[in-house]
Design an enzyme around this catalytic site. Structure first.
Site, PDB file in Angstrom:
ATOM      1  CG  ASN A   5     -25.378  13.879  14.066  1.00  0.00           C
ATOM      2  OD1 ASN A   5     -26.345  13.240  14.477  1.00  0.00           O
ATOM      3  ND2 ASN A   5     -25.231  15.178  14.283  1.00  0.00           N
ATOM      4  CD1 TRP A   6     -26.872   8.655  10.339  1.00  0.00           C
ATOM      5  CD2 TRP A   6     -28.576   7.237  10.719  1.00  0.00           C
ATOM      6  NE1 TRP A   6     -26.513   7.426   9.851  1.00  0.00           N
ATOM      7  CE2 TRP A   6     -27.531   6.531  10.066  1.00  0.00           C
ATOM      8  CE3 TRP A   6     -29.739   6.546  11.056  1.00  0.00           C
ATOM      9  CZ2 TRP A   6     -27.633   5.174   9.748  1.00  0.00           C
ATOM     10  CZ3 TRP A   6     -29.829   5.196  10.745  1.00  0.00           C
ATOM     11  CH2 TRP A   6     -28.792   4.518  10.097  1.00  0.00           C
ATOM     12  CE  LYS A   7     -26.899  17.278  11.300  1.00  0.00           C
ATOM     13  NZ  LYS A   7     -26.617  18.686  11.300  1.00  0.00           N
ATOM     14  CG  HIS A  79     -24.345  18.250  17.188  1.00  0.00           C
ATOM     15  ND1 HIS A  79     -25.059  19.283  16.618  1.00  0.00           N
ATOM     16  CD2 HIS A  79     -23.724  17.614  16.160  1.00  0.00           C
ATOM     17  CE1 HIS A  79     -24.884  19.263  15.301  1.00  0.00           C
ATOM     18  NE2 HIS A  79     -24.065  18.261  15.001  1.00  0.00           N
ATOM     19  CD  GLU A  81     -27.828  20.260  14.390  1.00  0.00           C
ATOM     20  OE1 GLU A  81     -28.231  19.119  14.690  1.00  0.00           O
ATOM     21  OE2 GLU A  81     -27.338  20.532  13.270  1.00  0.00           O
ATOM     22  CD  GLU A 149     -19.797  18.510  14.222  1.00  0.00           C
ATOM     23  OE1 GLU A 149     -19.846  17.745  13.268  1.00  0.00           O
ATOM     24  OE2 GLU A 149     -20.764  18.752  14.945  1.00  0.00           O
ATOM     25  N   GLY A 155     -24.328  21.905   8.063  1.00  0.00           N
ATOM     26  CA  GLY A 155     -25.566  21.882   7.281  1.00  0.00           C
ATOM     27  C   GLY A 155     -25.724  23.077   6.362  1.00  0.00           C
ATOM     28  CB  SER A 185     -20.651  21.237   4.643  1.00  0.00           C
ATOM     29  OG  SER A 185     -21.750  21.965   5.166  1.00  0.00           O
ATOM     30  N   GLY A 206     -22.699  14.840   8.869  1.00  0.00           N
ATOM     31  CA  GLY A 206     -24.144  14.945   9.078  1.00  0.00           C
ATOM     32  C   GLY A 206     -24.895  14.534   7.825  1.00  0.00           C
ATOM     33  N   GLY A 207     -25.278  15.513   7.029  1.00  0.00           N
ATOM     34  CA  GLY A 207     -26.118  15.280   5.843  1.00  0.00           C
ATOM     35  C   GLY A 207     -25.647  14.130   4.968  1.00  0.00           C
TER      36      GLY A 207
HETATM   37  C1  PEP Z   1     -23.145  17.423  12.033  1.00  0.00           C
HETATM   38  O1  PEP Z   1     -24.342  17.477  12.233  1.00  0.00           O
HETATM   39  O2  PEP Z   1     -22.395  16.991  12.925  1.00  0.00           O
HETATM   40  C2  PEP Z   1     -22.610  17.871  10.733  1.00  0.00           C
HETATM   41  C3  PEP Z   1     -21.334  18.005  10.582  1.00  0.00           C
HETATM   42  O3  PEP Z   1     -23.548  18.134   9.764  1.00  0.00           O
HETATM   43  P1  PEP Z   1     -23.255  18.401   8.191  1.00  0.00           P
HETATM   44  O4  PEP Z   1     -22.238  17.388   7.731  1.00  0.00           O
HETATM   45  O5  PEP Z   1     -24.599  18.206   7.529  1.00  0.00           O
HETATM   46  O6  PEP Z   1     -22.748  19.791   8.070  1.00  0.00           O
END
Ligand code: PEP
Length: 223
Positions: A5-7, A79, A81, A149, A155, A185, A206-207
């Site tokens: 997920n590049w957000k 998600h 967010e 999640e 994040g 993470s 994500g990151g």
């Molecule tokens: C996400 O945005 O779905 C996610 C899991 O982010 P991160 O890996 O950065 O925690």
């Protein structure tokens, strides 16, 4: 499945990522403006959201047929967010998932508890409400995947322990028998332990998906 997920980040060069991935199975979910570049590079490309109607007066939204016209093959929905900053509800998330599945897209539907909810012992109640609302509309559709999640792990650098992930995934599967990805993470350093839990079927990253080397490393660990 390992999905990135590049957000709202531009993300890596799609062609370089495609080359680095070789034959490794993957999904990338870039921002809307980069969908076409990812499809053109030959990446399996999902959107980060999708609306339940095919067209209409819904400013800022994009529909399944519009995504399919670009060669996009799936979408993330719900998600945290989106739920946290844009007021998305369980019903709205379920409607998005249902419409996308009906249109023939793959769906990654996200669920998860906040830190406060975990501390107060409400994790299962929260997961039950979120998963059942998706399950009520979509059932165990073959193109549906749930992403667990925990909001407190997204994040933040805090990761659920493999035991916590296993427990939550097994609970989700007891409610709706579909594959469950872990998100929060995830990185090459912890991917092996998380992905080796029997109820963990992959990861939503994500990151670490913004870095070609890290994303490819996680895809390789899973393959
Ligand atoms: C996400 O945005 O779905 C996610 C899991 O982010 P991160 O890996 O950065 O925690």
């Amino acid at each position: 499945m390992i999905a990135g997920n590049w957000k709202m980040y531009r993300g890596p060069d799609p062609r370089a990522l495609r080359e680095a991935l070789g034959d490794l199975p993957h999904v990338v979910a870039p921002p809307f403006t980069r969908l076409s570049d990812c499809v053109a590079a030959g990446l399996t490309t999902y959107a980060q959201n999708v609306h339940w109607e095919s067209e209409g007066a819904f400013t800022g939204e994009v529909s399944s047929p519009m995504l399919q016209e670009l060669g996009v093959t799936g979408a993330i929905v719900g998600h945290s967010e989106r739920r946290q900053y844009f007021g998305e509800t369980d019903l709205g998330v379920a409607r998005r998932a249902h419409a996308a599945l009906q249109a023939g897209l793959g769906v990654i539907a996200c669920v998860g508890e906040t830190g406060e909810q975990r501390e107060s012992g409400d994790t299962e109640t929260v997961l039950r409400v979120q998963v059942e609302s998706i399950g009520d509309l979509c059932g165990t559709h073959e193109n549906l995947v749930i992403a667990y999640e925990p909001v407190w792990a997204i994040g933040t650098g805090k990761t659920a322990t493999p035991e916590m992930a296993q427990e939550a995934h097994a609970f989700i599967k007891s409610l709706l028998d579909v594959p469950v990805l872990y998100g929060g993470s995830a990185k090459p350093e912890n991917a092996h332990e998380l992905l080796s839990q029997p109820a963990v079927d992959g990861a939503l990253v994500g990151g670490a998906s913004l870095d070609i080397e890290s994303f490819v490393a996680i895809c390789r660990i899973h393959s």
